[in-house]
Design a protein around this motif. Structure first.
Motif, PDB file in Angstrom:
ATOM      1  N   SER A 142       0.841  -1.200   0.000  1.00 37.27           N
ATOM      2  CA  SER A 142       0.000   0.000   0.000  1.00 37.27           C
ATOM      3  C   SER A 142       0.873   1.245   0.000  1.00 37.27           C
ATOM      4  O   SER A 142       1.936   1.286   0.599  1.00 37.27           O
ATOM      5  N   GLU A 143       0.409   2.287  -0.721  1.00 37.17           N
ATOM      6  CA  GLU A 143       1.094   3.574  -0.722  1.00 37.17           C
ATOM      7  C   GLU A 143       0.094   4.651  -0.339  1.00 37.17           C
ATOM      8  O   GLU A 143      -0.979   4.730  -0.898  1.00 37.17           O
ATOM      9  N   ASP A 144       0.459   5.484   0.620  1.00 40.10           N
ATOM     10  CA  ASP A 144      -0.426   6.561   1.059  1.00 40.10           C
ATOM     11  C   ASP A 144       0.431   7.726   1.509  1.00 40.10           C
ATOM     12  O   ASP A 144       0.903   7.768   2.632  1.00 40.10           O
ATOM     13  N   ARG A 145       0.657   8.678   0.606  1.00 38.37           N
ATOM     14  CA  ARG A 145       1.568   9.784   0.925  1.00 38.37           C
ATOM     15  C   ARG A 145       0.988  10.717   1.969  1.00 38.37           C
ATOM     16  O   ARG A 145       1.720  11.450   2.620  1.00 38.37           O
ATOM     17  N   GLU A 146      -0.320  10.739   2.101  1.00 39.44           N
ATOM     18  CA  GLU A 146      -0.923  11.671   3.047  1.00 39.44           C
ATOM     19  C   GLU A 146      -0.777  11.201   4.486  1.00 39.44           C
ATOM     20  O   GLU A 146      -0.665  11.999   5.396  1.00 39.44           O
ATOM     21  N   THR A 147      -0.779   9.887   4.701  1.00 44.57           N
ATOM     22  CA  THR A 147      -0.757   9.381   6.075  1.00 44.57           C
ATOM     23  C   THR A 147       0.346   8.366   6.333  1.00 44.57           C
ATOM     24  O   THR A 147       0.503   7.915   7.458  1.00 44.57           O
ATOM     25  N   ILE A 173      10.826   7.936   6.014  1.00 40.64           N
ATOM     26  CA  ILE A 173      10.390   9.325   6.153  1.00 40.64           C
ATOM     27  C   ILE A 173       8.913   9.333   6.500  1.00 40.64           C
ATOM     28  O   ILE A 173       8.112   8.634   5.867  1.00 40.64           O
ATOM     29  N   TYR A 174       8.574  10.138   7.476  1.00 38.97           N
ATOM     30  CA  TYR A 174       7.163  10.375   7.768  1.00 38.97           C
ATOM     31  C   TYR A 174       6.942  11.883   7.766  1.00 38.97           C
ATOM     32  O   TYR A 174       7.467  12.600   8.620  1.00 38.97           O
ATOM     33  N   THR A 175       6.181  12.373   6.812  1.00 39.55           N
ATOM     34  CA  THR A 175       5.939  13.806   6.697  1.00 39.55           C
ATOM     35  C   THR A 175       4.629  14.062   5.971  1.00 39.55           C
ATOM     36  O   THR A 175       4.090  13.176   5.299  1.00 39.55           O
ATOM     37  N   ARG A 176       4.122  15.269   6.118  1.00 42.05           N
ATOM     38  CA  ARG A 176       2.975  15.752   5.342  1.00 42.05           C
ATOM     39  C   ARG A 176       3.261  17.202   4.983  1.00 42.05           C
ATOM     40  O   ARG A 176       3.469  18.045   5.863  1.00 42.05           O
ATOM     41  N   GLU A 177       3.276  17.513   3.717  1.00 43.11           N
ATOM     42  CA  GLU A 177       3.667  18.859   3.303  1.00 43.11           C
ATOM     43  C   GLU A 177       2.649  19.913   3.706  1.00 43.11           C
ATOM     44  O   GLU A 177       2.994  21.089   3.807  1.00 43.11           O
ATOM     45  N   ASP A 178       1.390  19.522   3.962  1.00 43.60           N
ATOM     46  CA  ASP A 178       0.372  20.509   4.317  1.00 43.60           C
ATOM     47  C   ASP A 178       0.331  20.784   5.823  1.00 43.60           C
ATOM     48  O   ASP A 178      -0.523  21.536   6.293  1.00 43.60           O
ATOM     49  N   SER A 179       1.268  20.194   6.577  1.00 46.79           N
ATOM     50  CA  SER A 179       1.279  20.373   8.029  1.00 46.79           C
ATOM     51  C   SER A 179       2.633  20.930   8.452  1.00 46.79           C
ATOM     52  O   SER A 179       3.518  20.192   8.878  1.00 46.79           O
ATOM     53  N   ILE A 180       2.808  22.247   8.314  1.00 45.39           N
ATOM     54  CA  ILE A 180       4.104  22.861   8.598  1.00 45.39           C
ATOM     55  C   ILE A 180       4.505  22.687  10.054  1.00 45.39           C
ATOM     56  O   ILE A 180       5.663  22.402  10.367  1.00 45.39           O
ATOM     57  N   ASP A 181       3.582  22.834  10.971  1.00 48.01           N
ATOM     58  CA  ASP A 181       3.920  22.746  12.389  1.00 48.01           C
ATOM     59  C   ASP A 181       3.931  21.318  12.917  1.00 48.01           C
ATOM     60  O   ASP A 181       4.631  21.015  13.880  1.00 48.01           O
ATOM     61  N   GLY A 182       3.161  20.442  12.311  1.00 50.19           N
ATOM     62  CA  GLY A 182       3.178  19.053  12.727  1.00 50.19           C
ATOM     63  C   GLY A 182       2.437  18.817  14.036  1.00 50.19           C
ATOM     64  O   GLY A 182       1.891  19.726  14.648  1.00 50.19           O
TER      65      GLY A 182
END
Length: 651
Positions: A506-511, A531-540
């Motif tokens: 499975s691939e899920d870049r959002e989560t 790597i675990y990241t989300r580009e739309d969450s600057i502060d995390g």
């Protein structure tokens, strides 16, 4: 809260292909800053990173290029590779950002002799080479003595002057304005050619004819933008033609390319039409991408960067010359957001440059580029480098100010000015220099830089008068992690476990977590990056955890050799290990300087923690070949949002 678990099974027997070293190249504007203590200390950190870089194998990896094009190599021994900087020929007035961006070569013309002082240029390129980096020679901008729109260029006769051939009304069009002069075309192509010839032959004499064949030469920066090029596109195309001809005449092995466009595919197409029609040498094609800017998007956009690159590729595909005889493609500026001169005081969004969001964005972008190269890229396409314009030392005018730099400058107590970790350029700007003995580079280059002019734009810069230290931002460390990757990609099978059960591959870049598994056969290592990241969450969200389990065979055969697991190391770039910004914000942001104890705390963040990992070996008999493969070693971990972890498994 953990809402999803990931299982990754590494298969070292199945190779996917090479892992190109395309991340690790830097760029900036303020070239004279390198000669200041600030610049020398910055490049000392780069040198230390390169000296301690992991080895990606003992041989340089060459990539195929078209017939007649010089081979490009990977240079696997450096975390930081090429360094590209503007303003080689810019006059003392600087460019659009003022005197801090003054150039390196002093040019004068008395009507019969073109004189060039290359002392600054030699010092800067020597600093690059001393740090283990390769100079990327950007030829520009226009010196006042040659600029069509500068009065200095009209004080003496110039052979081949084109006053009557261009839309120019002398003296009414003369501008005593440094940015306009720097962006000006030459009054005489003949004089420009003489300047290029003198510069390149000097580099051969100073650094060696064979040595500079590994360098890259490029004409100008972003000629499709008025900030850098104040004339018609055709004028640039013709200047490139003359420049490339001179460089190849000096040595056909030297590599010249362009056009380093900011965004315009139309400009790129016009350039390719001209060089194709006139059979002009082009050893690489360079373009720029950005992930947007504040006001356009509320966070950097990876898809925007990729889409811009694909538009360039579509434009290049129109020309058979570059698809049948391909040349390397360089993204020699590729940054999440525009603006090096703006930080958090101008827009709070730039705080992402101080946190682990930034290196995670870059690492995820690297993964996306690899995916594109494997699945979508045309067969002829060869991406050689993705440069970060990320060494703006003078622009970093406040500690952790959100500016485009890999390090930040932090003032410390004057009582610490002789401490070995402290640089003290000057106690009083108008008084004698107080230089500790270890600041040898500053003694060496002090006569080449006017510090008052360099810091004129930002007189409150911490490195101007006060003792300071440099603290690495999280973005600095990601290049060392890239360097740890092996040169060959191997298969990873992914299983996602959530409330709905297991989902294989499975691939899920959002989560989800993105994993890259690599192998270095020469050193007998398997290196895995997660790597675990989300580009739309600057502060995390520090409570946003993802659990993972990594498994691989403890013993196996590969190419006739037996691999038996011996040790595992873990390097963590996470909000917990790289939180210098939050420490400063909470504890020291209201102070003018920090004391020795606080300084030691901050310097601790200049190294990523390395830990020895003890995998789960229960039931694994590494003396039994078949059983070692059937019952693999396992590592379990958890990643916070905006985290990168690499594991190095040694055999």
């Amino acid at each position: 809260m953990v809402d999803m678990r990931f299982k990754f099974q590494v298969n070292p027997a199945k190779s996917i292909g090479i892992v190109p070293k395309i991340m690790g190249d830097l760029g900036f504007d303020e070239v004279r800053a390198i000669l200041d203590p600030l610049g020398q200390c910055t490049f000392k950190l780069l040198r230390d990173a390169n000296n301690h870089a992991a080895m990606r194998g003992n041989a340089d990896i060459s990539y195929p290029v078209g017939e007649g094009v010089a081979p490009f190599k990977e240079h696997p021994r450096s975390a930081f590779r090429y360094v590209r900087c503007h303003n080689m020929f810019t006059g003392d007035g600087g460019d659009r950002q003022g005197e801090k961006n003054a150039g390196l070569v002093d040019v004068s013309w008395n009507g019969s002799i073109l004189q060039c002082n290359f002392e600054r240029l030699d010092a800067v390129y020597s600093t690059f080479l001393d740090a283990g980096c390769i100079p990327f020679v950007e030829l520009g901008f226009m010196p006042p003595e040659l600029a069509m729109y500068a009065k200095e260029a009209h004080e003496h006769y110039q052979p081949g002057a084109r006053d009557e051939l261009v839309d120019f009304d002398f003296p009414n069009d003369i501008e005593d304005h440094p940015p306009a002069i720097a962006a000006s075309p030459p009054r005489s192509h003949e004089m420009w050619g003489l300047l290029v010839r003198k510069t390149v032959t000097h580099l051969q004499e100073r650094f060696g004819k064979d040595a500079i064949t590994s360098w890259l030469f490029e004409l100008w920066n972003e000629p499709d933008g008025l900030a850098f090029w104040g004339s018609e596109p055709q004028e640039y195309y013709e200047l490139y033609e003359r420049t490339a001809g001179i460089i190849k005449d000096i040595d056909p092995r030297l590599r010249i390319g362009g056009p380093a466009v900011a965004w315009s595919t139309q400009y790129l197409e016009g350039f390719l039409e001209h060089v194709t029609a006139q059979n002009v040498p082009v050893d690489f094609i360079s373009c720029h991408v950005k992930g947007g800017m504040p006001g356009q998007f509320n966070h950097p956009r990876m898809d925007y960067m990729l889409d811009t690159m694909k538009k360039y590729i579509t434009t290049i595909e129109k020309f058979d010359r570059f698809t049948t005889h391909p040349v390397p493609f360089l993204l020699d500026e590729a940054d999440p957001f525009l603006s090096c001169v703006n930080g958090t005081r101008q827009d709070p969004v730039y705080r992402f440059r101080e946190t682990t969001y930034y290196p995670c964005f870059v690492a995820e972008y690297y993964m996306r580029l690899l995916e594109y190269l494997e699945t979508e890229a045309p067969e002829w396409f060869f991406l050689h480098g993705v440069y970060s314009d990320n060494l703006h030392m003078i622009d970093e005018r406040y500690p952790f100010g959100g500016y485009r730099n890999t390090v930040t400058t932090m003032p410390v107590s004057r009582n610490l000015r002789t401490h070995e970790e402290v640089t003290c350029p000057s106690i009083l700007s108008d008084g004698p220099m107080d230089i500790p003995p270890h600041s040898s580079h500053w003694n060496k280059y002090a006569h080449l830089v006017n510090r008052a002019s360099l810091f004129k734009v930002y007189p409150s810069h911490p490195a101007w008068n006060e003792p300071f230290i440099l603290v690495k931002k999280p973005i600095f460390h990601v290049y060392s992690l890239f360097q740890r990757l092996g040169p060959e990609k191997i298969e990873v099978r992914t299983t996602v476990v959530d409330d709905g059960g297991e989902k294989t591959n499975s691939e899920d870049r959002e989560t989800g977590i993105n994993v890259l598994a690599t192998i270095c056969k020469e050193t007998k290592e398997i290196i895995v990056m997660a790597i675990y990241t989300r580009e739309d969450s600057i502060d995390g969200d520090m409570g946003d955890l993802k659990e993972l389990e990594l498994s691989l065979p403890g013993k196996f055969s590969l190419d006739g050799e037996t691999w038996r697991f011996t040790k595992a190391l873990k390097h963590s770039l996470t909000p917990e290990t790289c939180n210098a910004y939050s420490r400063w914000l909470n504890d020291w942001s209201q102070l003018d300087e920090i004391d020795e104890e606080s300084m030691k705390e901050m310097l601790r963040y200049n190294k990523l923690p390395t830990t020895v990992v003890t995998p789960n070996l229960e039931g694994v008999n590494l003396d039994n070949q078949a059983e070692g493969a059937r019952l693999p070693i396992r590592v379990q971990d958890a990643l916070n949002l905006h985290s990168i972890i690499t594991w190095t498994f040694r055999f």
